[in-house]
Design an enzyme around this catalytic site. Structure first.
Site, PDB file in Angstrom:
ATOM      1  N   ASP A  44      14.995   6.189  24.686  1.00 35.24           N
ATOM      2  CA  ASP A  44      15.157   7.551  24.109  1.00 35.24           C
ATOM      3  C   ASP A  44      16.674   7.656  23.436  1.00 35.24           C
ATOM      4  O   ASP A  44      17.557   7.080  24.330  1.00 35.24           O
ATOM      5  CB  ASP A  44      14.731   8.635  25.139  1.00 35.24           C
ATOM      6  CG  ASP A  44      13.652   8.504  25.858  1.00 35.24           C
ATOM      7  OD1 ASP A  44      12.935   7.671  25.500  1.00 35.24           O
ATOM      8  OD2 ASP A  44      13.555   9.282  26.770  1.00 35.24           O
ATOM      9  N   ASP A 163      14.621  14.921  32.005  1.00 33.62           N
ATOM     10  CA  ASP A 163      14.918  15.174  30.579  1.00 33.62           C
ATOM     11  C   ASP A 163      15.565  16.531  30.414  1.00 33.62           C
ATOM     12  O   ASP A 163      15.306  17.128  29.362  1.00 33.62           O
ATOM     13  CB  ASP A 163      14.052  14.745  29.566  1.00 33.62           C
ATOM     14  CG  ASP A 163      13.123  13.434  30.133  1.00 33.62           C
ATOM     15  OD1 ASP A 163      13.812  12.556  30.693  1.00 33.62           O
ATOM     16  OD2 ASP A 163      11.802  13.362  29.548  1.00 33.62           O
TER      17      ASP A 163
HETATM   18  C1  FRU Z   1      10.441   9.030  27.636  1.00 32.32           C
HETATM   19  C2  FRU Z   1      10.983   8.886  29.116  1.00 32.32           C
HETATM   20  C3  FRU Z   1      11.484  10.003  29.521  1.00 32.32           C
HETATM   21  C4  FRU Z   1      12.498   9.404  30.757  1.00 32.32           C
HETATM   22  C5  FRU Z   1      12.998   7.990  30.087  1.00 32.32           C
HETATM   23  C6  FRU Z   1      13.301   6.941  30.909  1.00 32.32           C
HETATM   24  O1  FRU Z   1      10.354   8.063  26.996  1.00 32.32           O
HETATM   25  O2  FRU Z   1       9.934   8.365  29.993  1.00 32.32           O
HETATM   26  O3  FRU Z   1      10.896  10.910  30.257  1.00 32.32           O
HETATM   27  O4  FRU Z   1      13.498   9.954  31.120  1.00 32.32           O
HETATM   28  O5  FRU Z   1      12.250   7.737  29.240  1.00 32.32           O
HETATM   29  O6  FRU Z   1      13.797   5.888  30.422  1.00 32.32           O
END
Ligand code: FRU
Length: 481
Positions: A44, A163
């Protein structure tokens, strides 16, 4: 100040970059103008912010392998959204509250300080998960000091609670978090604060099995909420939606609701869910408001659990990338995405063929080819049932005008078979395409629809062919990038 453990982890990550940099850079699929990890896995985009005249993009990063795990926050900056510089690692998973990953989050300016909010992911030996929302602060935008936990898991949710995206409104701070309720529904949960340290839980503002929505996945990741063109937009990534015709074809989805957030009642009154992108690899986008008042989105060119270990770049010890920055507008209740205009700086040699014609044939034009190019097709007029564009023998875009369906086909990097993603499109007027060595981003009808995907042509294959059943006329412009 960093702890000894955080310093050590950062040193190990830098050593990893050093160790594999030749292998990584020898990869013919290394992209030319997209953000990628220096080594390892990128997922992300995090902490997007236009701060003191510089754009900052942080990202989820696993330096030690091309799989997921205890994530770091990598960091890039840019003066213009085009030229990017790698910065020192921003966060490493070093403390009791984030030792299994500094997971996704966001950035804000607090009185001249750059403040990050992220999720501290913790797993015990039995695999039980704990989650903490954490804060880190920087004076210079480069070096961050962790301030620890600001929110513990409230009642009513499982440890899939992460998040944080933070913004300011009428003198108060708000945070939205992606969550799973104890009853197994995905939710977006709102918090409020006056000092960024103490947060009041206002409750879920949207989610599956609520007043505005039926069952809608078992977990919502990466929420983002912002005003745009007079409405509020909530972006979320629901997990657990079943494929439904042309919709929800990827393992997990990424989309948005348009509505209005009632801050007083902590309720988001909204319309239906729309997918943001129709392609194979797009997930976990985040937005920022920039110096010019634009709402800019960057997504991850990947999807979790979608054969990522089979991408050919894994052999060169890296995987995944971010999308180009896109400007968002709301037109007739739907989001439009267009590549930011700064990307024109990338343009080198141009070729143009006004009123180009394809008549019941498959043909090409001199110079309309390449592995890192921008292509514009404008004033598309198709008198016939179908048109198609072949990209380097590894992807193909097909427009069926009888059915009003646009299809992106690619050769699967898992088994070489053809796979497709589609959307309805009553009329095709224009196409704006960005090809990089192993990626394709398509903007249809000035961003009414987008398709984002990785693809892996033979590196020397630069070909592009145009076909039509019937008579096709259009203006072609192409630039080397
Ligand atoms: C989305 C996710 C988020 C988390 C992150 C971990 O792709 O699963 O929910 O914070 O990636 O890398």
């Amino acid at each position: 100040m960093k702890s000894e453990r955080e310093r050590q982890l950062m040193e190990q990550a830098y050593a990893e970059i050093e160790k594999y940099q030749d292998l990584v850079h020898r990869d013919p699929y290394r992209l030319r103008y997209h953000l990628m990890p220096p080594v390892g896995l990128m997922n992300d985009p995090n902490g997007l912010i236009d701060w003191n005249g510089t754009y900052h993009v942080f990202y989820q990063w696993m330096p030690f392998r091309t799989g997921h795990g205890a994530k770091f926050w990598g960091h890039y900056t840019s003066p213009d959204l085009v030229h990017w510089q790698a910065e020192p690692i921003a966060l490493a998973p070093s403390e009791w509250y984030d030792q299994n990953g500094c997971y996704s989050g966001s950035a804000i300016d607090d009185d001249g300080k750059l403040v990050l909010f992220y999720t501290g992911n913790v797993k015990d030996d039995q695999g039980n998960r704990q989650t903490y929302q954490c804060m880190a602060v920087s004076e210079d935008g480069i070096h961050f000091t962790k301030k620890g936990v600001v929110i513990n898991l409230p009642d009513g949710y499982t440890a899939h609670f992460r998040d944080p995206k933070v913004w300011r409104k009428d003198g108060l701070w708000y945070m939205i978090i992606g969550a799973q309720s104890k009853s197994g529904d995905g939710k977006a949960v709102l918090f409020r604060s006056s000092d960024l340290c103490h947060w009041e839980h206002l409750g879920p503002i949207a989610g599956g099995n609520s007043k505005w929505l039926g069952p809608f996945g078992y977990m919502w990741e990466c929420p983002d909420l912002f005003p745009l063109d007079g409405q509020d937009v909530l972006i979320v990534c629901p997990q657990g939606l079943q494929p439904d015709g042309m919709r929800y074809q990827n393992v997990y989805q990424s989309g948005y609701f348009v509505g209005r957030l009632d801050y007083g009642r902590a309720e988001f009154v909204h319309g239906p869910f729309e997918e943001l992108d129709r392609g194979f690899e797009f997930y976990a986008p985040q937005t920022m408001l920039d110096r010019n008042g634009r709402r800019i989105l960057i997504g991850w060119m990947g999807v979790p659990d979608q054969n990522e270990d089979r991408q050919p770049t894994v052999g060169h010890r890296w995987v995944h990338a971010l999308t180009l920055p896109r400007e968002l507008r709301l037109v007739d209740g739907k989001l439009r995405q267009t590549p930011v205009k700064e990307l024109k700086q990338l343009r080198k040699q141009q070729v143009a063929y006004p009123n180009a014609v394809v008549a019941n044939e498959l043909r090409s034009w001199p110079g309309v080819e390449g592995d890192a190019i921008e292509l514009r097709l404008d004033r598309i007029q198709l008198l016939g049932s179908m048109m198609e564009i072949h990209f380097r023998h590894a992807a193909r875009l097909i427009y069926n005008s009888d059915e009003g369906v646009l299809t992106l086909e690619r050769k699967s990097f898992v088994n070489g078979l053809t796979e497709t993603r589609q959307c309805r499109l009553p009329r095709l007027r224009s196409l704006h395409v960005f090809l990089d060595t192993s990626s394709i981003e398509l903007f249809v009808n000035d961003g009414e629809e987008t398709f984002t995907a990785r693809f892996f042509p033979y590196p020397d294959d630069r070909t592009m062919f145009f076909g039509a059943h019937g008579h096709l006329q259009m203006d072609i412009e192409k630039w080397e990038l």
